[in-house]
Design an enzyme around this catalytic site. Structure first.
Site, PDB file in Angstrom:
ATOM      1  N   ARG A 266       0.817  -1.303  -0.027  1.00 54.94           N
ATOM      2  CA  ARG A 266       0.139   0.085   0.031  1.00 54.94           C
ATOM      3  C   ARG A 266       0.911   1.347  -0.156  1.00 54.94           C
ATOM      4  N   HIS A 313      -8.685  20.914 -19.910  1.00 52.12           N
ATOM      5  CA  HIS A 313      -9.455  20.358 -18.960  1.00 52.12           C
ATOM      6  C   HIS A 313      -9.428  18.859 -18.563  1.00 52.12           C
ATOM      7  N   GLU A 405      -4.806  -5.285  -2.504  1.00 48.40           N
ATOM      8  CA  GLU A 405      -4.558  -4.743  -1.107  1.00 48.40           C
ATOM      9  C   GLU A 405      -5.545  -4.103  -0.289  1.00 48.40           C
TER      10      GLU A 405
HETATM   11  C1  LIG Z   1      15.018  -9.685 -11.972  1.00 50.66           C
HETATM   12  C2  LIG Z   1      14.469  -8.593 -11.312  1.00 50.66           C
HETATM   13  C3  LIG Z   1      13.521  -7.742 -11.718  1.00 50.66           C
HETATM   14  C4  LIG Z   1      12.818  -6.978 -10.901  1.00 50.66           C
HETATM   15  C5  LIG Z   1      11.607  -7.673 -10.645  1.00 50.66           C
HETATM   16  C6  LIG Z   1      10.907  -7.241  -9.267  1.00 50.66           C
HETATM   17  C7  LIG Z   1      10.580  -5.581  -9.484  1.00 50.66           C
HETATM   18  C8  LIG Z   1       9.823  -5.228  -7.954  1.00 50.66           C
HETATM   19  C9  LIG Z   1      11.024  -4.576  -7.378  1.00 50.66           C
HETATM   20  C10 LIG Z   1      10.307  -4.321  -6.100  1.00 50.66           C
HETATM   21  C11 LIG Z   1      10.833  -3.046  -5.289  1.00 50.66           C
HETATM   22  C12 LIG Z   1       9.847  -2.344  -4.424  1.00 50.66           C
HETATM   23  C13 LIG Z   1       8.958  -1.777  -5.080  1.00 50.66           C
HETATM   24  C14 LIG Z   1       7.573  -2.050  -4.834  1.00 50.66           C
HETATM   25  C15 LIG Z   1       6.778  -1.425  -5.796  1.00 50.66           C
HETATM   26  C16 LIG Z   1       5.466  -1.679  -5.520  1.00 50.66           C
HETATM   27  C17 LIG Z   1       4.422  -1.118  -6.708  1.00 50.66           C
HETATM   28  C18 LIG Z   1       3.554  -1.607  -6.910  1.00 50.66           C
HETATM   29  C19 LIG Z   1       3.115  -2.641  -8.080  1.00 50.66           C
HETATM   30  C20 LIG Z   1       1.929  -3.454  -7.881  1.00 50.66           C
HETATM   31  C21 LIG Z   1       1.940  -4.789  -8.309  1.00 50.66           C
HETATM   32  C22 LIG Z   1       0.829  -5.700  -7.815  1.00 50.66           C
HETATM   33  C23 LIG Z   1       0.979  -6.580  -6.952  1.00 50.66           C
HETATM   34  C24 LIG Z   1      -0.355  -6.921  -6.397  1.00 50.66           C
HETATM   35  C25 LIG Z   1      -0.222  -7.432  -5.010  1.00 50.66           C
HETATM   36  C26 LIG Z   1      -1.621  -7.563  -4.526  1.00 50.66           C
HETATM   37  C27 LIG Z   1      -1.569  -8.451  -3.357  1.00 50.66           C
HETATM   38  C28 LIG Z   1      -2.701  -8.701  -2.387  1.00 50.66           C
HETATM   39  O1  LIG Z   1      -3.884  -8.389  -2.755  1.00 50.66           O
HETATM   40  S1  LIG Z   1      -2.259  -9.713  -1.082  1.00 50.66           S
HETATM   41  C29 LIG Z   1      -4.147  -9.439  -0.382  1.00 50.66           C
HETATM   42  C30 LIG Z   1      -4.403  -8.330   0.149  1.00 50.66           C
HETATM   43  N1  LIG Z   1      -5.689  -8.373   1.122  1.00 50.66           N
HETATM   44  C31 LIG Z   1      -6.068  -7.342   1.825  1.00 50.66           C
HETATM   45  O2  LIG Z   1      -5.675  -6.458   1.694  1.00 50.66           O
HETATM   46  C32 LIG Z   1      -7.278  -7.739   2.763  1.00 50.66           C
HETATM   47  C33 LIG Z   1      -7.885  -6.453   3.159  1.00 50.66           C
HETATM   48  N2  LIG Z   1      -8.493  -6.814   4.566  1.00 50.66           N
HETATM   49  C34 LIG Z   1      -7.613  -6.152   5.426  1.00 50.66           C
HETATM   50  O3  LIG Z   1      -6.698  -5.748   5.600  1.00 50.66           O
HETATM   51  C35 LIG Z   1      -8.282  -6.684   6.888  1.00 50.66           C
HETATM   52  O4  LIG Z   1      -9.253  -7.786   6.827  1.00 50.66           O
HETATM   53  C36 LIG Z   1      -9.117  -5.585   7.415  1.00 50.66           C
HETATM   54  C37 LIG Z   1      -8.210  -4.421   8.082  1.00 50.66           C
HETATM   55  C38 LIG Z   1     -10.056  -4.872   6.597  1.00 50.66           C
HETATM   56  C39 LIG Z   1      -9.751  -5.859   8.646  1.00 50.66           C
HETATM   57  O5  LIG Z   1      -8.813  -6.850   9.520  1.00 50.66           O
HETATM   58  P1  LIG Z   1      -9.132  -7.490  10.793  1.00 50.66           P
HETATM   59  O6  LIG Z   1     -10.588  -8.415  10.493  1.00 50.66           O
HETATM   60  O7  LIG Z   1      -8.217  -8.140  11.305  1.00 50.66           O
HETATM   61  O8  LIG Z   1      -9.509  -6.251  11.646  1.00 50.66           O
HETATM   62  P2  LIG Z   1     -10.409  -6.159  13.021  1.00 50.66           P
HETATM   63  O9  LIG Z   1     -10.324  -7.213  14.034  1.00 50.66           O
HETATM   64  O10 LIG Z   1     -11.719  -5.511  12.384  1.00 50.66           O
HETATM   65  O11 LIG Z   1      -9.371  -4.712  13.491  1.00 50.66           O
HETATM   66  C40 LIG Z   1      -9.319  -3.807  13.153  1.00 50.66           C
HETATM   67  C41 LIG Z   1      -8.301  -2.891  13.931  1.00 50.66           C
HETATM   68  O12 LIG Z   1      -7.057  -3.397  13.451  1.00 50.66           O
HETATM   69  C42 LIG Z   1      -6.326  -2.068  12.944  1.00 50.66           C
HETATM   70  N3  LIG Z   1      -5.446  -2.401  11.573  1.00 50.66           N
HETATM   71  C43 LIG Z   1      -5.871  -3.206  10.600  1.00 50.66           C
HETATM   72  N4  LIG Z   1      -4.914  -3.530   9.867  1.00 50.66           N
HETATM   73  C44 LIG Z   1      -3.765  -2.901  10.444  1.00 50.66           C
HETATM   74  C45 LIG Z   1      -2.684  -2.864  10.066  1.00 50.66           C
HETATM   75  N5  LIG Z   1      -2.005  -3.174   9.010  1.00 50.66           N
HETATM   76  N6  LIG Z   1      -1.789  -1.985  10.789  1.00 50.66           N
HETATM   77  C46 LIG Z   1      -2.195  -1.630  12.116  1.00 50.66           C
HETATM   78  N7  LIG Z   1      -3.475  -1.673  12.385  1.00 50.66           N
HETATM   79  C47 LIG Z   1      -4.229  -2.441  11.615  1.00 50.66           C
HETATM   80  C48 LIG Z   1      -7.402  -1.420  12.263  1.00 50.66           C
HETATM   81  O13 LIG Z   1      -6.990  -0.058  12.456  1.00 50.66           O
HETATM   82  C49 LIG Z   1      -8.321  -1.474  13.410  1.00 50.66           C
HETATM   83  O14 LIG Z   1      -7.829  -0.773  14.815  1.00 50.66           O
HETATM   84  P3  LIG Z   1      -9.109  -0.137  15.630  1.00 50.66           P
HETATM   85  O15 LIG Z   1      -9.889   0.698  14.886  1.00 50.66           O
HETATM   86  O16 LIG Z   1      -8.116   0.404  16.846  1.00 50.66           O
HETATM   87  O17 LIG Z   1      -9.830  -1.318  16.373  1.00 50.66           O
HETATM   88  C1  LIG Z   2      -4.840  -8.096  -9.859  1.00 50.02           C
HETATM   89  C2  LIG Z   2      -5.162  -8.661  -8.573  1.00 50.02           C
HETATM   90  C3  LIG Z   2      -3.691  -9.415  -7.712  1.00 50.02           C
HETATM   91  C4  LIG Z   2      -3.938  -9.766  -6.766  1.00 50.02           C
HETATM   92  N1  LIG Z   2      -3.084 -10.383  -5.859  1.00 50.02           N
HETATM   93  C5  LIG Z   2      -3.081 -11.015  -4.821  1.00 50.02           C
HETATM   94  C6  LIG Z   2      -2.109 -11.599  -4.046  1.00 50.02           C
HETATM   95  O1  LIG Z   2      -0.746 -11.752  -4.643  1.00 50.02           O
HETATM   96  N2  LIG Z   2      -2.186 -12.254  -2.900  1.00 50.02           N
HETATM   97  C7  LIG Z   2      -3.432 -12.308  -2.241  1.00 50.02           C
HETATM   98  O2  LIG Z   2      -3.564 -13.204  -1.325  1.00 50.02           O
HETATM   99  N3  LIG Z   2      -4.553 -11.800  -2.920  1.00 50.02           N
HETATM  100  C8  LIG Z   2      -4.261 -11.125  -4.048  1.00 50.02           C
HETATM  101  N4  LIG Z   2      -5.602 -10.487  -4.659  1.00 50.02           N
HETATM  102  C9  LIG Z   2      -6.788 -10.592  -3.988  1.00 50.02           C
HETATM  103  C10 LIG Z   2      -7.181  -9.040  -3.482  1.00 50.02           C
HETATM  104  O3  LIG Z   2      -6.344  -8.847  -2.442  1.00 50.02           O
HETATM  105  C11 LIG Z   2      -8.462  -9.143  -3.005  1.00 50.02           C
HETATM  106  O4  LIG Z   2      -9.375  -9.520  -4.173  1.00 50.02           O
HETATM  107  C12 LIG Z   2      -9.005  -7.887  -2.341  1.00 50.02           C
HETATM  108  O5  LIG Z   2      -8.377  -7.792  -1.184  1.00 50.02           O
HETATM  109  C13 LIG Z   2     -10.643  -7.600  -2.152  1.00 50.02           C
HETATM  110  O6  LIG Z   2     -11.302  -8.735  -1.732  1.00 50.02           O
HETATM  111  P1  LIG Z   2     -12.277  -9.440  -2.247  1.00 50.02           P
HETATM  112  O7  LIG Z   2     -12.039 -10.010  -3.833  1.00 50.02           O
HETATM  113  O8  LIG Z   2     -12.698 -10.790  -1.141  1.00 50.02           O
HETATM  114  O9  LIG Z   2     -13.741  -8.484  -2.486  1.00 50.02           O
HETATM  115  P2  LIG Z   2     -14.794  -8.483  -1.570  1.00 50.02           P
HETATM  116  O10 LIG Z   2     -14.712  -8.052  -0.129  1.00 50.02           O
HETATM  117  O11 LIG Z   2     -15.671  -9.760  -1.981  1.00 50.02           O
HETATM  118  O12 LIG Z   2     -15.580  -7.243  -2.112  1.00 50.02           O
HETATM  119  C14 LIG Z   2     -16.764  -7.201  -2.900  1.00 50.02           C
HETATM  120  C15 LIG Z   2     -17.674  -5.789  -2.475  1.00 50.02           C
HETATM  121  O13 LIG Z   2     -18.047  -5.964  -1.265  1.00 50.02           O
HETATM  122  C16 LIG Z   2     -17.564  -4.812  -0.483  1.00 50.02           C
HETATM  123  N5  LIG Z   2     -17.195  -5.017   0.758  1.00 50.02           N
HETATM  124  C17 LIG Z   2     -16.677  -6.324   1.331  1.00 50.02           C
HETATM  125  N6  LIG Z   2     -16.370  -6.286   2.840  1.00 50.02           N
HETATM  126  C18 LIG Z   2     -17.135  -4.839   3.054  1.00 50.02           C
HETATM  127  C19 LIG Z   2     -17.038  -4.387   4.355  1.00 50.02           C
HETATM  128  N7  LIG Z   2     -16.661  -4.596   5.396  1.00 50.02           N
HETATM  129  N8  LIG Z   2     -17.745  -3.098   4.312  1.00 50.02           N
HETATM  130  C20 LIG Z   2     -18.045  -2.543   3.149  1.00 50.02           C
HETATM  131  N9  LIG Z   2     -18.034  -3.111   2.062  1.00 50.02           N
HETATM  132  C21 LIG Z   2     -17.456  -4.556   1.862  1.00 50.02           C
HETATM  133  C22 LIG Z   2     -16.513  -4.251  -1.500  1.00 50.02           C
HETATM  134  O14 LIG Z   2     -16.285  -2.888  -0.957  1.00 50.02           O
HETATM  135  C23 LIG Z   2     -16.657  -4.690  -2.701  1.00 50.02           C
HETATM  136  O15 LIG Z   2     -17.784  -3.720  -3.134  1.00 50.02           O
HETATM  137  C24 LIG Z   2      -5.379  -9.901  -5.971  1.00 50.02           C
HETATM  138  C25 LIG Z   2      -6.223  -9.349  -6.668  1.00 50.02           C
HETATM  139  C26 LIG Z   2      -6.202  -8.725  -7.900  1.00 50.02           C
HETATM  140  C27 LIG Z   2      -7.482  -8.049  -8.435  1.00 50.02           C
END
Ligand SMILES: CCCCCCCCCCCCCCCCCCCCCCCCCCCC(=O)SCCNC(=O)CCNC(=O)[C@H](O)C(C)(C)COP(=O)(O)OP(=O)(O)OC[C@H]1O[C@@H](n2cnc3c(N)ncnc32)[C@H](O)[C@@H]1OP(=O)(O)O
Ligand SMILES: Cc1cc2nc3c(=O)[nH]c(=O)nc-3n(C[C@H](O)[C@H](O)[C@H](O)COP(=O)(O)OP(=O)(O)OC[C@H]3O[C@@H](n4cnc5c(N)ncnc54)[C@H](O)[C@@H]3O)c2cc1C
Length: 642
Positions: A266, A313, A405
């Site tokens: 992120r 624009h 993410e």
């Molecule tokens: C050979 C060599 C060549 C070179 C090749 C390599 C090149 C790369 C070079 C690398 C160099 C580096 C540069 C990087 C560049 C990057 C560029 C980007 C490029 C993009 C590439 C695409 C990659 C795609 C990757 C995608 C991967 C993924 O998607 S992984 C999956 C991601 N999934 C999610 O994000 C899930 C989302 N959900 C959540 O995060 C959680 O469920 C939630 C936060 C919504 C809720 O969590 P939970 O239920 O546990 O929470 P809850 O119990 O409700 O508690 C909430 C409280 O917790 C606090 N909280 C939550 N998260 C955090 C946190 N992270 N930190 C701190 N606190 C946190 C939250 O604030 C709440 O707090 P309170 O309000 O106090 O209760």
């Molecule tokens: C290109 C790409 C690369 C990815 N790479 C990886 C990877 O490397 N590793 C990995 O683990 N994952 C990866 N993912 C998965 C990605 O992290 C998830 O798709 C993402 O976190 C969203 O979760 P979901 O698909 O379950 O969506 P959902 O949560 O099912 O979302 C569907 C709808 O529901 C809504 N919704 C869901 N929960 C709530 C809530 N609590 N409140 C309000 N609205 C809500 C959302 O806003 C959305 O409109 C990748 C996805 C993509 C598209």
């Protein structure tokens, strides 16, 4: 200007040097335009280049510098991804932040040498957002001191992780950890998926590619299932959490510390988005200064379409956003690196602030980047729709960021939790406890905006106006939430009923941060010419953004109708001022033609010649008569003629 964009003179120079080296290495160039390749060909081509890079990378870049790595990646491999994309972006960061020193010594050097390829496998078919309801389990077997990974049903299949399908042989897998029948929630485990010699999936593993996507198709996003698959206890990543041989669980210093790999992306993806936005705008703006269509003055020749105010624009406010995102992104990366360092030594006090900031920024930046790229495509008319522009590919990759993410709405709601807590502090007279990012919530604002009322006030009155609307919306949404709870509504129900208003507050707060980051940067600049050009851009930015959110400032009379007219006039004034610099403001990003991969946006401006060459190289033009014609269309026409 390049030094401003990339952070220093040295970085800008290094980018140039790297691009120049790559230009001299034909083996690292696309063997044909990517849009003419099948997905399999693209993956093959990318793997070919990766192996060359593994050999020669040290001659081209400093491989320990993420910025140089990222530039090399963009030039050679491109934004459609590569078979090791997640290895660098998440696997190594996850090991670096979450593995113990001993575990790092075992796995990191192998990962860095590329003896093994890894990914980050968290999302499942049934759950991505709600990590608490992931279904993959890791049950501790006390007798053998192993974790047993299991996929209980189809919805528990890992689904989406990049490069999981075909390329990776290892993964950091997130699974619910169960010890003596107690569920300790999601934890990261290092898991071998494929045999290191044969690359065949190991027994107990079901694995494959999830199929083509909207874009980003060089990445083999995959599925993964476990059938009672055993891994040693010591494969739980144990930097912060520990499980001892007898099953004793030692909890981490912060409940969400295992989410750090997500926060890493992120934080870093913001500048990645800025680059994609600037790339699309570079293509569209160059093309707009070549394309002539129609006359403004009928007595004059046809004008470049960039002369039309509507075209300006459409493009210029996004140019300002690309700069703003780059500056805000650079600040965020700095903060992230600081927090990471603190976290590693046990200080977790800044994690909540970083999480709130990155959650908001990732959401606003990806959404506005998508908007800007789509406008850039439309600004190129018909040729924008052709893959020759490459803008559709940039768009497809960029908007993936709205989902991965953390889905944008969900991440805005995470920031909203932080804002509501801050609002509670303000309401209870504890404003002094507010963190620096929300301190403005505790400051009393003037009754009305002083924009256009104080001469030479710079950007101060604008910032104050953004602060006012953000504060007002935050307090309003928080009041709504607290009010519902006072009426007896359950917390979660009340939250859901306010969530649109809460997300509005999150967006406004984030847009304020972006404006402030832009102002901070411009204030730091010493070179007068650069400062002048960026100040014009900043004027456009603050006026355009304020106009976009004006309803919030109008509804309580903070802005008047006449001030709104002034702001609108300022937008038009700065569109005109920026026009002479527009192409340069994007050329300053110094994207090479190799990196842009756009026929329409090449530096030479020979759009029409290049487009005709491109069309002639289409595989469909290899023969004059296609077999689809001989087999189907020709017989059909012949039959109809009888
Ligand atoms: C050979 C060599 C060549 C070179 C090749 C390599 C090149 C790369 C070079 C690398 C160099 C580096 C540069 C990087 C560049 C990057 C560029 C980007 C490029 C993009 C590439 C695409 C990659 C795609 C990757 C995608 C991967 C993924 O998607 S992984 C999956 C991601 N999934 C999610 O994000 C899930 C989302 N959900 C959540 O995060 C959680 O469920 C939630 C936060 C919504 C809720 O969590 P939970 O239920 O546990 O929470 P809850 O119990 O409700 O508690 C909430 C409280 O917790 C606090 N909280 C939550 N998260 C955090 C946190 N992270 N930190 C701190 N606190 C946190 C939250 O604030 C709440 O707090 P309170 O309000 O106090 O209760
Ligand atoms: C290109 C790409 C690369 C990815 N790479 C990886 C990877 O490397 N590793 C990995 O683990 N994952 C990866 N993912 C998965 C990605 O992290 C998830 O798709 C993402 O976190 C969203 O979760 P979901 O698909 O379950 O969506 P959902 O949560 O099912 O979302 C569907 C709808 O529901 C809504 N919704 C869901 N929960 C709530 C809530 N609590 N409140 C309000 N609205 C809500 C959302 O806003 C959305 O409109 C990748 C996805 C993509 C598209």
């Amino acid at each position: 200007m390049a030094a401003q964009i990339w952070g220093s003179e040295k970085r800008a120079r290094r980018r140039r040097e790297i691009s120049a080296k790559i230009a001299q290495m034909p083996e690292l160039h696309d063997s044909k335009p990517l849009p003419f390749m099948t997905r399999e060909e693209k993956i093959m081509e990318s793997a070919r280049k990766l192996t060359i890079l593994t050999e020669k990378m040290g001659q081209i870049i400093d491989p320990t510098d993420p910025a140089e790595l990222y530039h090399l990646n963009n030039e050679v491999l491109g934004l459609e991804g590569n078979p090791m994309a997640l290895h660098g972006v998440m696997f190594i960061p996850a090991l670096s932040a979450q593995a113990s020193d001993e575990q790092q010594a075992k796995w990191l050097p192998r990962a860095l040498r590329r003896e093994i390829i890894g990914t980050y496998a968290q999302t499942e078919l049934g759950h991505g957002t709600n990590l608490q309801n992931l279904e993959t389990t890791a049950t501790y077997d006390l007798a053998t001191q192993e974790f047993v990974l299991h996929t209980p049903q189809i919805t528990a299949l890992k689904w989406w992780p990049g490069n999981l399908g075909k390329s990776s042989n290892y993964a950091v897998v997130v699974a619910h950890m169960i010890i003596k029948a107690k569920n300790y929630g999601p934890h990261p485990f290092m898991v071998q998926l494929r045999d290191e010699k044969t690359h065949e999936p190991l027994p107990g593993i079901t694995i494959g590619d999830i199929g083509p996507k909207m874009a980003y198709n060089i990445v083999d996003n995959g599925f993964l299932g476990f059938n009672k698959y055993r891994i040693p206890r010591t494969n739980l990543l144990m930097r912060h959490t520990k499980v001892e041989a007898d099953g004793t669980y030692i909890k981490p210093p912060h409940a969400k510390i295992n989410y750090s790999a997500m926060v890493h992306v992120r934080a870093y993806m913001l500048t990645g988005q800025a680059i994609m936005l600037a790339s699309a705008l570079n293509i569209a703006t160059r093309y707009s200064s070549v394309r002539r269509q129609g006359q403004i003055d009928k007595s004059q020749p046809e004008v470049k379409v960039l002369e039309y105010q509507t075209q300006q624009h459409r493009l210029f406010p996004s140019i300002a956003r690309a700069y703003a995102f780059q500056f805000a992104g650079a600040e965020t990366v700095k903060l992230y690196e600081h927090v990471l360092k603190e976290m590693k030594s046990g200080n977790v006090s800044l994690m909540a602030d970083l999480h709130a900031l990155t959650s908001g920024l990732k959401s606003v930046v990806t959404y506005q980047t998508g908007e800007g790229i789509e406008q850039a495509r439309m600004a190129c008319g018909g040729h924008g729709y052709s893959m020759a522009s490459y803008i559709s590919e940039i768009y497809g990759v960029a908007i993936g960021g709205c989902t991965y993410e953390g889905e944008n709405m969900v991440m805005l709601l995470q920031l909203a939790r932080y804002l509501v807590k801050s609002a509670a502090l303000v309401k209870s007279g504890q404003s002094s406890k507010l963190g620096p990012l929300v301190a403005y919530l505790g400051v009393k604002s003037e009754p009305t905006s002083l924009i256009d009322r104080i001469p030479n006030s710079g950007f101060t009155e604008y910032v104050k106006t953004f602060q006012h609307v953000s504060k007002r919306q935050t307090l309003k949404a928080a009041d709504m939430f607290f009010g519902l709870m006072e009426k007896g509504e359950k917390r979660e129900i009340a939250w859901n009923k306010c969530s649109v208003e809460l997300n509005r507050a999150s967006r406004l707060h984030t847009r304020l941060f972006i404006v402030e980051a832009f102002v901070r940067r411009v204030n730091e600049i010493a070179d007068i010419r650069i400062k002048e050009a960026l100040t014009d851009l900043l004027h456009l930015h603050v006026n355009y953004e304020l106009l976009d959110i004006a309803s919030y400032a109008l509804e309580d009379g903070f802005l008047s109708a006449s001030q709104l007219d002034y702001i609108r006039d300022q937008v038009y004034l700065y569109l005109g001022k920026i026009r002479p610099n527009a192409v340069s403001l994007l050329d300053s990003w110094e994207f090479s033609d190799i990196e842009l991969r756009s026929v329409l946006g090449r530096r030479d401006g020979n759009v029409y010649e290049n487009l005709f060459k491109w069309a002639k190289s289409s595989p469909l033009n290899k023969t004059d008569v296609l077999s689809s014609v001989t087999q189907y269309l020709k017989p059909m026409m012949e039959k109809a003629r009888l």
